[in-house]
Structure formats: structure tokens, C-alpha cells
Design a protein around this motif. Structure first.
Motif, PDB file in Angstrom:
ATOM      1  N   GLY A  78      33.810  23.649  35.567  1.00 55.67           N
ATOM      2  CA  GLY A  78      34.615  24.278  36.134  1.00 55.67           C
ATOM      3  C   GLY A  78      34.601  25.864  36.526  1.00 55.67           C
ATOM      4  N   PHE A  79      34.804  25.569  38.044  1.00 60.68           N
ATOM      5  CA  PHE A  79      34.879  27.393  38.526  1.00 60.68           C
ATOM      6  C   PHE A  79      35.877  27.960  38.940  1.00 60.68           C
ATOM      7  CE2 PHE A  79      35.314  23.987  41.560  1.00 60.68           C
ATOM      8  CZ  PHE A  79      35.381  24.064  42.513  1.00 60.68           C
ATOM      9  N   ASP A  80      35.735  29.510  38.860  1.00 61.62           N
ATOM     10  CA  ASP A  80      37.058  30.778  38.914  1.00 61.62           C
ATOM     11  C   ASP A  80      36.820  30.945  40.619  1.00 61.62           C
ATOM     12  OD1 ASP A  80      34.978  32.098  39.764  1.00 61.62           O
ATOM     13  OD2 ASP A  80      34.512  32.719  37.761  1.00 61.62           O
ATOM     14  N   ALA A  81      37.759  31.893  40.390  1.00 61.90           N
ATOM     15  CA  ALA A  81      37.925  32.279  41.976  1.00 61.90           C
ATOM     16  C   ALA A  81      37.077  33.155  42.935  1.00 61.90           C
ATOM     17  CB  ALA A  81      39.806  32.842  41.796  1.00 61.90           C
ATOM     18  N   SER A  82      35.812  33.286  41.582  1.00 56.99           N
ATOM     19  CA  SER A  82      35.347  33.621  42.669  1.00 56.99           C
ATOM     20  C   SER A  82      34.399  32.362  43.257  1.00 56.99           C
ATOM     21  CB  SER A  82      33.972  35.317  42.057  1.00 56.99           C
ATOM     22  OG  SER A  82      35.087  35.516  42.273  1.00 56.99           O
ATOM     23  N   LEU A  83      34.594  31.245  42.861  1.00 58.18           N
ATOM     24  CA  LEU A  83      33.711  30.257  42.472  1.00 58.18           C
ATOM     25  C   LEU A  83      32.253  30.399  41.726  1.00 58.18           C
ATOM     26  CD1 LEU A  83      34.113  29.735  46.458  1.00 58.18           C
ATOM     27  CD2 LEU A  83      35.324  28.627  44.928  1.00 58.18           C
ATOM     28  N   ASN A  84      31.941  31.139  41.193  1.00 59.52           N
ATOM     29  CA  ASN A  84      31.294  31.381  40.052  1.00 59.52           C
ATOM     30  C   ASN A  84      31.393  30.019  38.901  1.00 59.52           C
ATOM     31  OD1 ASN A  84      30.107  32.640  41.438  1.00 59.52           O
ATOM     32  ND2 ASN A  84      30.501  34.519  40.775  1.00 59.52           N
ATOM     33  N   VAL A  85      30.037  29.584  38.355  1.00 63.47           N
ATOM     34  CA  VAL A  85      31.226  28.312  37.023  1.00 63.47           C
ATOM     35  C   VAL A  85      31.047  29.105  35.924  1.00 63.47           C
ATOM     36  CG1 VAL A  85      29.331  26.688  34.930  1.00 63.47           C
ATOM     37  CG2 VAL A  85      28.728  27.048  38.180  1.00 63.47           C
ATOM     38  N   SER A  86      31.970  29.471  35.456  1.00 59.92           N
ATOM     39  CA  SER A  86      33.369  30.054  34.087  1.00 59.92           C
ATOM     40  C   SER A  86      33.138  28.583  33.146  1.00 59.92           C
ATOM     41  CB  SER A  86      34.146  29.768  34.433  1.00 59.92           C
ATOM     42  OG  SER A  86      34.953  28.455  34.722  1.00 59.92           O
ATOM     43  N   ASN A  87      32.828  27.298  33.239  1.00 60.99           N
ATOM     44  CA  ASN A  87      32.725  26.698  32.269  1.00 60.99           C
ATOM     45  C   ASN A  87      32.102  25.109  32.302  1.00 60.99           C
ATOM     46  OD1 ASN A  87      34.745  27.492  30.214  1.00 60.99           O
ATOM     47  ND2 ASN A  87      36.153  27.458  31.992  1.00 60.99           N
ATOM     48  N   ILE A  88      31.125  24.717  31.776  1.00 59.82           N
ATOM     49  CA  ILE A  88      30.469  23.779  32.132  1.00 59.82           C
ATOM     50  C   ILE A  88      30.132  22.846  30.206  1.00 59.82           C
ATOM     51  CG2 ILE A  88      28.446  25.080  30.720  1.00 59.82           C
ATOM     52  CD1 ILE A  88      26.268  23.226  32.698  1.00 59.82           C
ATOM     53  N   SER A  89      30.518  21.331  30.719  1.00 57.75           N
ATOM     54  CA  SER A  89      29.754  20.520  30.283  1.00 57.75           C
ATOM     55  C   SER A  89      28.827  19.986  29.599  1.00 57.75           C
ATOM     56  CB  SER A  89      31.497  19.254  29.869  1.00 57.75           C
ATOM     57  OG  SER A  89      31.425  18.396  29.828  1.00 57.75           O
ATOM     58  N   ALA A  90      27.999  19.661  28.781  1.00 53.16           N
ATOM     59  CA  ALA A  90      26.462  19.166  29.665  1.00 53.16           C
ATOM     60  C   ALA A  90      25.718  19.498  27.603  1.00 53.16           C
ATOM     61  CB  ALA A  90      25.434  20.490  29.935  1.00 53.16           C
ATOM     62  N   ALA A  91      25.934  18.465  27.350  1.00 57.13           N
ATOM     63  CA  ALA A  91      24.902  18.409  26.282  1.00 57.13           C
ATOM     64  C   ALA A  91      23.591  18.478  25.880  1.00 57.13           C
ATOM     65  CB  ALA A  91      24.322  16.445  26.656  1.00 57.13           C
ATOM     66  N   ASP A  92      23.046  19.127  26.952  1.00 59.50           N
ATOM     67  CA  ASP A  92      21.639  20.379  26.898  1.00 59.50           C
ATOM     68  C   ASP A  92      22.124  21.807  26.862  1.00 59.50           C
ATOM     69  OD1 ASP A  92      19.315  21.844  27.625  1.00 59.50           O
ATOM     70  OD2 ASP A  92      18.630  20.125  28.380  1.00 59.50           O
TER      71      ASP A  92
END
Length: 296
Positions: A23-37
Motif C-alpha cells: 500500500g502506498f500513500d499520497a506521497s507515493l511512499n510505502v505505507s503498508n506491506i504484506s510480507a512474511a519476512d
């Protein structure tokens, strides 16, 4: 693990599990992530999307992400991390978070379209994720949001029971606040024991109960009362903030859940945390309106 030129720590062979939902925000920065690591996830939160995915055409990806925020759904192809192959990235608006976007990055397969069966199955997951996000975004009342979280979790993994637990005000007790497929009543789990659900909350990592009889007396009794033989305890988290834990239960014994269900549940948990925060804010507004002398 190795560091690439962007300083992001990542597995040597590319994306964890070959797929990443971001997921990324209005600034195009990563805000959420789905990762097992967990280390990988922590390393890219807050970074620009193109930097996080370590693609060579960073400007092109950032432009595409901007278009996604404007409401478009599109697919871009980039050189994958380490230059080992192609990365196919599907982008679109995040229905669960207005003004934000959702990206599904896939390591390309060998099919004639450059994606193959592997990629097509991930594209189907993207569509399912979008449906879940839209459904969770549709409700604003806290109780409706919590029920939707349980129902959506059941829909993506084939479980037969879902119970949402949230910490009470003291933070010492996990209380059942919603359920689907079962009546959970006023079930409570103590945060003071090293049980499977408590460890899931403390570590922000999903945990699996293979045998209910091997759990602590409290957990075993709860699982028996809800007719569950095996259970997955999925943290509901936004970034590093854990809002609760979802119990997904099966009446038959299971050794583990399949990788696809695990990936989808991770994404559902992110969207659920966003929805719960939104529902909580809505609840506060209702309370303020009821007590404000101008509105109440």
C-alpha cells in the motif's frame, strides 16, 4: 539477505514468496506491506515505492503510481531486484483507504504474456484483495466494520470460524469483539500468558495451532467451545501497530494453511486495521455529536 544500492535489505532471489502486496500513500511512499519476512517489511516502510521495489525505471513507476492514485488501474513491467528477471506490477487505487494506492508486484513467469499461470493467479488475488478492500470501506460503524473483517477473512481462506479479538483499555486482556460462523460470546484471553494468540500479537506474526489440545487450558477451552480443531491467529496490524488478532478456525485438523490463503490473510489484516481505525474515528464523531451542545 543482502543490501541493494538503495540500502533496502532483501532476499538474494528477489521478492519474498515471489509476490508482494504494497500500500502506498499520497506521497507515493510505502505505507503498508504484506510480507512474511519481517526484516524485509521493516526495511521498505516509508520509502518511495520505486525505491522499495528497487526497480531501474524509478521515474516510470512513480508516474504510474501517481496515475493509480487518480483512479486508474494499470500494469507496468520493470527489471526485478538484482536484475534477475522482470517484475510485473499491478497498480490501482486502494478502495479501503481513500487517497492511497495498492500495488501487487509479481516475479514474471514463463507464459507467452510474460506473466504465465503464476502471474495470472496473483492477478486474481489482486482482484480479490480489491473486493475485500471495497467491502471493508463500505462500512463505517465500528460494529459493522468488525463483523465485515471476520466475514472477509473467512471468504479468502476457507476457514469455518472467525473471531476478532482486541485489547481492552488496560492492554492486559484480549476480548472477542466480533465473530462470523460461530458465537464467541464474551470470550477473553489474558495477555499475561505465553499463549499462541498472545505471541502472535507480541511478535506481529501469524501463528498456527495444529492441535487445540496442546494449547494452554484457556485457549484449549475456547477452541473446544467454538468447535475448532486447528486455528490460525492472524495479527491485525497497520505497520508495526497491532490492533488485535483474528482467530481463523477449522473444524478438521490441519497442519498448515496454503500459501495463497496466508498471503491473502496478511493483506486482509492490513485492510482490516485501516478499517478498524476508520471505524473508531467514526465512533468518536458519533459520541462527540451526541454530547455537543450544538448537535446533541
Amino acid at each position: 539477505m543482502e543490501n541493494d544500492s538503495s540500502g533496502v535489505q532483501r532476499p538474494r532471489l528477489g521478492l519474498p514468496g515471489g509476490v508482494l502486496v504494497v500500500g502506498f500513500d499520497a506521497s507515493l511512499n510505502v505505507s503498508n506491506i504484506s510480507a512474511a519476512d519481517g526484516d524485509f517489511a521493516a526495511g521498505i516502510l516509508g520509502k518511495p515505492l520505486a525505491t522499495a521495489l528497487a526497480v531501474r525505471d524509478a521515474q516510470g513507476l512513480q508516474r504510474a503510481a501517481g496515475d493509480a492514485l487518480g483512479g486508474r488501474q494499470l500494469t507496468v513491467r520493470c527489471v526485478s531486484p538484482g536484475g534477475a528477471g522482470e517484475l510485473v506490477i499491478r497498480l490501482g487505487p486502494d478502495p479501503g483507504m481513500p487517497g492511497c494506492g495498492l500495488a501487487v508486484a509479481l516475479e514474471s513467469g514463463d507464459g507467452p504474456d510474460g506473466v504465465g499461470e503464476f502471474g495470472r493467479s496473483r492477478a486474481e488475488e489482486f482482484e480479490l484483495i480489491s473486493i475485500v478492500a471495497r467491502e471493508l470501506a463500505r462500512n463505517t460503524h465500528p460494529d459493522e466494520v468488525k463483523m465485515s473483517v471476520c466475514e472477509m477473512a473467512l471468504s479468502v481462506c476457507g476457514a469455518e470460524r472467525a473471531v476478532l479479538f482486541e485489547p481492552d483499555e488496560s492492554g492486559q486482556v484480549l476480548r472477542a469483539t466480533a465473530a462470523a460462523g460461530v458465537e464467541a460470546g464474551e470470550a477473553e484471553l489474558s495477555m499475561n500468558e505465553n499463549s499462541t494468540p498472545v505471541m502472535a500479537v507480541r511478535t506481529n506474526t501469524s501463528r498456527f495451532t495444529v492441535d487445540a489440545g496442546a494449547e494452554s487450558a484457556t485457549i484449549a477451552r475456547f477452541l473446544e467451545n467454538t468447535g475448532v480443531a486447528s486455528a490460525l491467529w492472524q495479527p491485525v496490524a497497520r505497520g508495526r501497530t497491532v490492533r488485535g488478532v483474528l482467530m481463523l478456525g477449522w473444524r478438521r485438523p490441519l497442519e498448515r494453511i496454503d500459501d495463497r490463503s496466508a498471503r491473502l490473510l496478511e493483506v486482509v489484516s492490513i485492510e482490516a486495521a485501516v478499517a478498524l481505525d476508520r471505524g473508531m474515528a467514526f465512533g468518536r464523531l458519533i459520541s462527540m455529536a451526541a454530547t455537543d451542545p450544538l448537535t446533541g
